[in-house]
Design a protein around this motif. Structure first.
Motif, PDB file in Angstrom:
ATOM      1  N   ARG A   1      31.511  28.208  32.085  1.00 31.84           N
ATOM      2  CA  ARG A   1      30.293  27.392  32.147  1.00 31.84           C
ATOM      3  C   ARG A   1      30.410  26.163  31.249  1.00 31.84           C
ATOM      4  NH1 ARG A   1      26.307  27.500  28.640  1.00 31.84           N
ATOM      5  NH2 ARG A   1      26.859  29.568  27.918  1.00 31.84           N
ATOM      6  N   LEU A   2      31.106  26.283  30.128  1.00 29.24           N
ATOM      7  CA  LEU A   2      31.282  25.155  29.208  1.00 29.24           C
ATOM      8  C   LEU A   2      32.361  24.182  29.673  1.00 29.24           C
ATOM      9  CD1 LEU A   2      30.992  27.020  25.793  1.00 29.24           C
ATOM     10  CD2 LEU A   2      29.306  25.488  26.850  1.00 29.24           C
ATOM     11  N   GLY A   3      33.122  24.542  30.710  1.00 32.19           N
ATOM     12  CA  GLY A   3      34.126  23.644  31.260  1.00 32.19           C
ATOM     13  C   GLY A   3      35.529  23.860  30.747  1.00 32.19           C
ATOM     14  N   ASP A   4      35.763  24.916  29.986  1.00 26.40           N
ATOM     15  CA  ASP A   4      37.098  25.171  29.440  1.00 26.40           C
ATOM     16  C   ASP A   4      38.137  25.422  30.525  1.00 26.40           C
ATOM     17  OD1 ASP A   4      35.928  24.911  26.971  1.00 26.40           O
ATOM     18  OD2 ASP A   4      36.125  27.014  26.409  1.00 26.40           O
ATOM     19  N   PHE A   5      37.726  25.860  31.699  1.00 28.93           N
ATOM     20  CA  PHE A   5      38.642  26.132  32.805  1.00 28.93           C
ATOM     21  C   PHE A   5      38.471  25.112  33.931  1.00 28.93           C
ATOM     22  CE2 PHE A   5      37.521  30.592  31.300  1.00 28.93           C
ATOM     23  CZ  PHE A   5      38.536  30.621  30.362  1.00 28.93           C
ATOM     24  N   GLY A   6      37.858  23.986  33.633  1.00 33.07           N
ATOM     25  CA  GLY A   6      37.584  22.977  34.647  1.00 33.07           C
ATOM     26  C   GLY A   6      36.199  23.182  35.243  1.00 33.07           C
ATOM     27  N   ALA A   7      35.810  22.269  36.069  1.00 25.54           N
ATOM     28  CA  ALA A   7      34.486  22.327  36.698  1.00 25.54           C
ATOM     29  C   ALA A   7      34.439  23.467  37.713  1.00 25.54           C
ATOM     30  CB  ALA A   7      34.167  21.004  37.374  1.00 25.54           C
ATOM     31  N   PRO A   8      33.302  24.133  37.861  1.00 24.96           N
ATOM     32  CA  PRO A   8      33.187  25.189  38.872  1.00 24.96           C
ATOM     33  C   PRO A   8      33.263  24.608  40.278  1.00 24.96           C
ATOM     34  CG  PRO A   8      31.056  24.752  37.873  1.00 24.96           C
ATOM     35  CD  PRO A   8      32.055  23.930  37.127  1.00 24.96           C
ATOM     36  N   GLU A   9      33.801  25.398  41.185  1.00 29.71           N
ATOM     37  CA  GLU A   9      33.869  24.985  42.587  1.00 29.71           C
ATOM     38  C   GLU A   9      32.711  25.651  43.322  1.00 29.71           C
ATOM     39  OE1 GLU A   9      37.720  25.727  44.223  1.00 29.71           O
ATOM     40  OE2 GLU A   9      38.737  24.740  42.561  1.00 29.71           O
ATOM     41  N   GLY A  10      31.594  24.970  43.392  1.00 31.66           N
ATOM     42  CA  GLY A  10      30.417  25.529  44.042  1.00 31.66           C
ATOM     43  C   GLY A  10      29.639  26.436  43.111  1.00 31.66           C
ATOM     44  N   GLU A  11      28.770  27.229  43.701  1.00 34.28           N
ATOM     45  CA  GLU A  11      27.903  28.135  42.943  1.00 34.28           C
ATOM     46  C   GLU A  11      28.736  29.259  42.336  1.00 34.28           C
ATOM     47  OE1 GLU A  11      24.505  27.972  41.615  1.00 34.28           O
ATOM     48  OE2 GLU A  11      24.089  27.568  43.706  1.00 34.28           O
ATOM     49  N   THR A  12      28.672  29.426  41.028  1.00 34.53           N
ATOM     50  CA  THR A  12      29.408  30.474  40.334  1.00 34.53           C
ATOM     51  C   THR A  12      28.418  31.491  39.789  1.00 34.53           C
ATOM     52  OG1 THR A  12      31.167  28.935  39.734  1.00 34.53           O
ATOM     53  CG2 THR A  12      31.020  30.960  38.459  1.00 34.53           C
ATOM     54  N   VAL A  13      28.505  32.720  40.263  1.00 34.30           N
ATOM     55  CA  VAL A  13      27.601  33.789  39.850  1.00 34.30           C
ATOM     56  C   VAL A  13      28.145  34.432  38.577  1.00 34.30           C
ATOM     57  CG1 VAL A  13      26.619  36.025  40.506  1.00 34.30           C
ATOM     58  CG2 VAL A  13      26.842  34.202  42.200  1.00 34.30           C
ATOM     59  N   THR A  14      27.251  34.660  37.618  1.00 29.31           N
ATOM     60  CA  THR A  14      27.636  35.278  36.354  1.00 29.31           C
ATOM     61  C   THR A  14      27.271  36.759  36.354  1.00 29.31           C
ATOM     62  OG1 THR A  14      25.510  34.737  35.360  1.00 29.31           O
ATOM     63  CG2 THR A  14      27.256  33.111  35.123  1.00 29.31           C
ATOM     64  N   GLY A  15      27.637  37.438  35.288  1.00 31.49           N
ATOM     65  CA  GLY A  15      27.296  38.843  35.141  1.00 31.49           C
ATOM     66  C   GLY A  15      28.342  39.773  35.715  1.00 31.49           C
ATOM     67  N   LEU A  16      29.621  39.470  35.476  1.00 27.38           N
ATOM     68  CA  LEU A  16      30.682  40.299  36.030  1.00 27.38           C
ATOM     69  C   LEU A  16      30.778  41.657  35.345  1.00 27.38           C
ATOM     70  CD1 LEU A  16      33.459  37.596  36.528  1.00 27.38           C
ATOM     71  CD2 LEU A  16      31.877  38.537  38.218  1.00 27.38           C
ATOM     72  N   GLU A  17      30.210  41.777  34.153  1.00 30.55           N
ATOM     73  CA  GLU A  17      30.148  43.067  33.477  1.00 30.55           C
ATOM     74  C   GLU A  17      28.755  43.631  33.723  1.00 30.55           C
ATOM     75  OE1 GLU A  17      31.106  42.300  29.397  1.00 30.55           O
ATOM     76  OE2 GLU A  17      33.169  41.817  29.868  1.00 30.55           O
ATOM     77  N   ALA A  18      28.682  44.761  34.407  1.00 33.20           N
ATOM     78  CA  ALA A  18      27.374  45.279  34.794  1.00 33.20           C
ATOM     79  C   ALA A  18      27.366  46.802  34.780  1.00 33.20           C
ATOM     80  CB  ALA A  18      27.018  44.782  36.196  1.00 33.20           C
ATOM     81  N   SER A  19      26.156  47.349  34.693  1.00 31.29           N
ATOM     82  CA  SER A  19      25.978  48.793  34.823  1.00 31.29           C
ATOM     83  C   SER A  19      24.798  49.042  35.749  1.00 31.29           C
ATOM     84  CB  SER A  19      25.741  49.444  33.460  1.00 31.29           C
ATOM     85  OG  SER A  19      24.506  49.019  32.925  1.00 31.29           O
ATOM     86  N   GLY A  20      24.809  50.172  36.412  1.00 29.41           N
ATOM     87  CA  GLY A  20      23.734  50.497  37.333  1.00 29.41           C
ATOM     88  C   GLY A  20      24.025  51.789  38.064  1.00 29.41           C
ATOM     89  N   THR A  21      23.499  51.911  39.266  1.00 32.27           N
ATOM     90  CA  THR A  21      23.697  53.113  40.065  1.00 32.27           C
ATOM     91  C   THR A  21      24.316  52.759  41.408  1.00 32.27           C
ATOM     92  OG1 THR A  21      21.446  52.922  40.916  1.00 32.27           O
ATOM     93  CG2 THR A  21      21.769  54.360  39.027  1.00 32.27           C
ATOM     94  N   VAL A  22      25.161  53.656  41.898  1.00 34.43           N
ATOM     95  CA  VAL A  22      25.792  53.449  43.201  1.00 34.43           C
ATOM     96  C   VAL A  22      24.740  53.677  44.278  1.00 34.43           C
ATOM     97  CG1 VAL A  22      27.516  54.314  44.816  1.00 34.43           C
ATOM     98  CG2 VAL A  22      28.078  54.089  42.394  1.00 34.43           C
ATOM     99  N   ARG A  23      24.601  52.709  45.164  1.00 36.39           N
ATOM    100  CA  ARG A  23      23.629  52.781  46.263  1.00 36.39           C
ATOM    101  C   ARG A  23      24.288  53.244  47.551  1.00 36.39           C
ATOM    102  NH1 ARG A  23      18.843  53.242  44.816  1.00 36.39           N
ATOM    103  NH2 ARG A  23      18.083  52.240  46.660  1.00 36.39           N
ATOM    104  N   ARG A  24      25.537  52.838  47.761  1.00 32.26           N
ATOM    105  CA  ARG A  24      26.242  53.180  48.995  1.00 32.26           C
ATOM    106  C   ARG A  24      27.734  53.025  48.755  1.00 32.26           C
ATOM    107  NH1 ARG A  24      25.042  49.963  54.417  1.00 32.26           N
ATOM    108  NH2 ARG A  24      25.610  48.348  52.963  1.00 32.26           N
ATOM    109  N   SER A  25      28.547  53.851  49.393  1.00 33.15           N
ATOM    110  CA  SER A  25      30.006  53.730  49.289  1.00 33.15           C
ATOM    111  C   SER A  25      30.623  53.805  50.665  1.00 33.15           C
ATOM    112  CB  SER A  25      30.583  54.800  48.367  1.00 33.15           C
ATOM    113  OG  SER A  25      30.359  56.084  48.910  1.00 33.15           O
ATOM    114  N   VAL A  26      31.778  53.183  50.791  1.00 33.57           N
ATOM    115  CA  VAL A  26      32.541  53.214  52.045  1.00 33.57           C
ATOM    116  C   VAL A  26      33.920  53.768  51.690  1.00 33.57           C
ATOM    117  CG1 VAL A  26      33.498  51.862  53.933  1.00 33.57           C
ATOM    118  CG2 VAL A  26      31.293  51.212  52.947  1.00 33.57           C
TER     119      VAL A  26
END
Length: 74
Positions: free
Chosen positions: A47-72
């Motif tokens: 987000r600060l630009g250390d890896f260059g400008a984002p290419e389009g919309e970049t979603v954050t929150g790659l570290e997450a916890s929750g519950t499994v809703r469905r599996s394949v």
């Protein structure tokens, strides 16, 4: 689904709430309902630009916890 995202370089002010289509799990994947998500150091650097400008919309929150809703199974 709602997500925090950015599409330009900057401080926390460039983060915004976006509405995205609900994802569908593929083979050997799970769909989870996120209870808590965090931004890791790499996401902040991006987000600060250390890896260059984002290419389009970049979603954050790659570290997450929750519950499994469905599996394949593979």
């Amino acid at each position: 689904m709602k997500a925090a995202a950015f599409k330009e370089v900057g401080g926390p002010e460039v983060l915004r709430l976006v509405e995205l289509p609900a994802p569908e799990p593929g083979q050997a994947e799970v769909l989870s309902r996120v209870a808590y998500a965090g931004l890791n150091c790499g996401e902040v650097q991006h987000r600060l630009g250390d890896f260059g400008a984002p290419e389009g919309e970049t979603v954050t929150g790659l570290e997450a916890s929750g519950t499994v809703r469905r599996s394949v199974r593979a």
